[in-house]
Design a protein around this motif. Structure first.
Motif, short mmCIF file in Angstrom:
data_model
loop_
_atom_site.label_atom_id
_atom_site.label_comp_id
_atom_site.label_asym_id
_atom_site.label_seq_id
_atom_site.Cartn_x
_atom_site.Cartn_y
_atom_site.Cartn_z
N ASN A 6 0.82 -1.21 0.00
CA ASN A 6 0.00 0.00 0.00
C ASN A 6 0.86 1.26 0.00
O ASN A 6 0.49 2.27 -0.62
CB ASN A 6 -0.93 0.00 1.22
CG ASN A 6 -2.13 -0.90 1.04
OD1 ASN A 6 -3.12 -0.51 0.45
ND2 ASN A 6 -2.03 -2.13 1.51
N TYR A 7 1.99 1.23 0.68
CA TYR A 7 2.89 2.38 0.70
C TYR A 7 3.41 2.67 -0.71
O TYR A 7 3.41 3.82 -1.17
CB TYR A 7 4.07 2.10 1.64
CG TYR A 7 5.00 3.27 1.85
CD1 TYR A 7 4.72 4.25 2.80
CD2 TYR A 7 6.18 3.39 1.12
CE1 TYR A 7 5.58 5.31 3.01
CE2 TYR A 7 7.05 4.45 1.32
CZ TYR A 7 6.75 5.40 2.26
OH TYR A 7 7.60 6.47 2.46
N VAL A 8 3.84 1.63 -1.40
CA VAL A 8 4.35 1.80 -2.76
C VAL A 8 3.23 2.25 -3.70
O VAL A 8 3.42 3.13 -4.54
CB VAL A 8 4.99 0.49 -3.26
CG1 VAL A 8 5.30 0.57 -4.76
CG2 VAL A 8 6.27 0.20 -2.48
N LEU A 9 2.04 1.68 -3.53
CA LEU A 9 0.92 2.02 -4.41
C LEU A 9 0.45 3.46 -4.22
O LEU A 9 0.29 4.20 -5.18
CB LEU A 9 -0.25 1.05 -4.16
CG LEU A 9 -1.54 1.33 -4.94
CD1 LEU A 9 -1.30 1.11 -6.42
CD2 LEU A 9 -2.66 0.43 -4.45
N THR A 10 0.26 3.87 -2.94
CA THR A 10 -0.35 5.18 -2.68
C THR A 10 0.63 6.34 -2.72
O THR A 10 0.24 7.46 -3.05
CB THR A 10 -1.05 5.19 -1.31
OG1 THR A 10 -0.09 4.86 -0.29
CG2 THR A 10 -2.17 4.18 -1.27
N TYR A 11 1.88 6.07 -2.38
CA TYR A 11 2.84 7.19 -2.36
C TYR A 11 3.82 7.11 -3.52
O TYR A 11 3.88 8.01 -4.35
CB TYR A 11 3.60 7.22 -1.04
CG TYR A 11 4.72 8.25 -1.05
CD1 TYR A 11 4.45 9.57 -1.37
CD2 TYR A 11 6.03 7.89 -0.78
CE1 TYR A 11 5.46 10.51 -1.41
CE2 TYR A 11 7.05 8.82 -0.82
CZ TYR A 11 6.76 10.14 -1.13
OH TYR A 11 7.76 11.06 -1.19
N VAL A 12 4.55 6.02 -3.61
CA VAL A 12 5.61 5.93 -4.61
C VAL A 12 5.04 5.97 -6.02
O VAL A 12 5.47 6.76 -6.86
CB VAL A 12 6.46 4.67 -4.38
CG1 VAL A 12 7.56 4.58 -5.43
CG2 VAL A 12 7.06 4.68 -2.99
N GLU A 13 4.06 5.10 -6.28
CA GLU A 13 3.55 4.99 -7.65
C GLU A 13 2.59 6.12 -8.00
O GLU A 13 2.52 6.53 -9.15
CB GLU A 13 2.87 3.64 -7.86
CG GLU A 13 3.86 2.48 -7.88
CD GLU A 13 3.18 1.15 -8.17
OE1 GLU A 13 1.95 1.15 -8.33
OE2 GLU A 13 3.88 0.14 -8.24
N ARG A 14 1.86 6.66 -7.01
CA ARG A 14 0.88 7.69 -7.31
C ARG A 14 1.49 9.08 -7.22
O ARG A 14 1.57 9.81 -8.20
CB ARG A 14 -0.31 7.58 -6.36
CG ARG A 14 -1.47 8.53 -6.71
CD ARG A 14 -2.41 8.70 -5.53
NE ARG A 14 -1.75 9.37 -4.41
CZ ARG A 14 -2.28 9.48 -3.19
NH1 ARG A 14 -3.45 8.94 -2.94
NH2 ARG A 14 -1.65 10.13 -2.23
N ASP A 15 1.96 9.45 -6.03
CA ASP A 15 2.46 10.81 -5.82
C ASP A 15 3.70 11.11 -6.65
O ASP A 15 3.79 12.15 -7.31
CB ASP A 15 2.76 11.04 -4.33
CG ASP A 15 1.49 11.11 -3.50
OD1 ASP A 15 0.41 10.90 -4.08
OD2 ASP A 15 1.57 11.36 -2.29
N LEU A 16 4.69 10.22 -6.59
CA LEU A 16 5.92 10.48 -7.32
C LEU A 16 5.69 10.45 -8.82
O LEU A 16 6.29 11.22 -9.56
CB LEU A 16 7.00 9.46 -6.94
CG LEU A 16 7.54 9.54 -5.51
CD1 LEU A 16 8.74 8.62 -5.34
CD2 LEU A 16 7.94 10.97 -5.15
N ARG A 17 4.82 9.55 -9.27
CA ARG A 17 4.54 9.47 -10.70
C ARG A 17 3.88 10.76 -11.20
O ARG A 17 4.19 11.27 -12.27
CB ARG A 17 3.65 8.26 -10.98
CG ARG A 17 3.55 7.91 -12.46
CD ARG A 17 3.08 6.48 -12.63
NE ARG A 17 1.77 6.28 -12.06
CZ ARG A 17 0.63 6.38 -12.76
NH1 ARG A 17 0.68 6.69 -14.03
NH2 ARG A 17 -0.52 6.17 -12.19
N GLN A 18 2.96 11.31 -10.40
CA GLN A 18 2.33 12.57 -10.76
C GLN A 18 3.33 13.71 -10.75
O GLN A 18 3.33 14.59 -11.62
CB GLN A 18 1.18 12.87 -9.79
CG GLN A 18 -0.02 11.96 -9.96
CD GLN A 18 -1.11 12.24 -8.93
OE1 GLN A 18 -0.93 13.06 -8.03
NE2 GLN A 18 -2.23 11.55 -9.06
N MET A 19 4.22 13.69 -9.77
CA MET A 19 5.24 14.73 -9.65
C MET A 19 6.17 14.73 -10.87
O MET A 19 6.58 15.77 -11.36
CB MET A 19 6.04 14.48 -8.37
CG MET A 19 6.84 15.65 -7.87
SD MET A 19 7.72 15.14 -6.39
CE MET A 19 6.39 14.44 -5.41
#
Length: 266
Positions: A168-181
């Motif tokens: 969930n950490y990778v899905l919600t932060y790494v893959e979502r937030d960083l990908r958008q950034m």
């Protein structure tokens, strides 16, 4: 709460700076530490949509609510506050007035260097150290458990398994937030890049080889890696040659700050 070694450093720094910034990765315990050390200060999170909107539309009115300072969580989300903070701390003169926390090194540091340079003391808070867990008698029993479980506080605070929490950490932060950034449109390529980085943990970093294996350009790999570094996910260890120039030009080694994330990605 597991006592943090950074607490003593934080108490020392507030004596010499009007603003203290606690930075580190998401879920490393920054908010918990700030609330524990500064229990007498009001707390406000800039991830709250209403508070963020108020701070953006009326920064002066937002800060005037806290004449004796406050803990401002995820403050990099509202850069409008920094210039107003400068005026407040310069006029007030008290040390340790405001406590800022942030999860994005580049977001927090860039705003501080523009508006609050010389007025801020920094404390970096990473996930638990083994010494901290040992002192609280909550350390894993074996090396294998350390590697798989990692050191993030939520893994030790709740009953959730490391695999579920890290997914969930990778899905919600790494893959979502960083990908958008980063403006990444190809999720598959970014996921492959993360796993290829994990596969290279502890190895010399060859960016051209990494880019080729992921099917992306050298410059893209360099940009993605810099954001992972700034987000406290990976660390580049420079070689310690006696010749200083060699330290700068020779390949660094790639490490993940937390073994739990690396183990999950693998």
């Amino acid at each position: 709460m597991v006592p943090r070694l950074a607490e003593s450093a934080l108490k020392d720094i507030i004596r010499g700076f009007p603003v203290v910034a606690i930075n580190g990765p998401r879920q490393s315990g920054k908010t918990t530490l700030a609330k524990a050390v500064f229990a007498d200060k009001p707390y406000v999170s800039l991830e709250d949509p209403d508070e963020k909107q108020f701070a953006e539309q009326d920064p002066r009115g937002f800060l005037n609510r806290y004449p004796d300072g406050a803990v401002l969580d995820e403050v990099q989300r509202c850069p409008e506050l920094f210039s107003y903070l400068q005026g407040i701390v310069d006029n007030d003169g008290r040390m340790g007035l405001f406590v800022l926390t942030g999860s994005q090194q580049f977001g927090l540091l860039s705003k501080i260097t523009q508006s609050l340079a010389g007025r801020v003391g920094f404390v970096q808070l990473l996930p638990f150290s083994l010494k901290e867990l040992q002192s609280a008698r909550r350390a894993p029993k074996s090396l294998e458990e350390v590697l798989i479980k990692g050191m993030y506080p939520p893994v030790y605070d709740g009953e959730v398994s490391p695999r579920i929490w890290y997914s969930n950490y990778v899905l919600t932060y790494v893959e979502r937030d960083l990908r958008q950034m980063l403006g990444v449109h190809d999720l598959t390529a970014f996921q492959r890049f993360l796993r290829m980085c994990a596969a290279r943990t502890g190895q010399l970093l060859n960016l051209s080889s990494l880019a080729n294996d992921c099917g992306i350009t050298h410059n893209t790999a360099k940009a993605w890696l810099s954001v992972l570094e700034a987000s406290y996910l990976v660390h580049l260890l420079r070689p310690h040659h006696r010749n200083f120039n060699k330290r700068l030009v020779k390949m660094p080694k790639l490490y993940f700050y937390d073994t739990g994330i690396a183990a999950y990605l693998l």
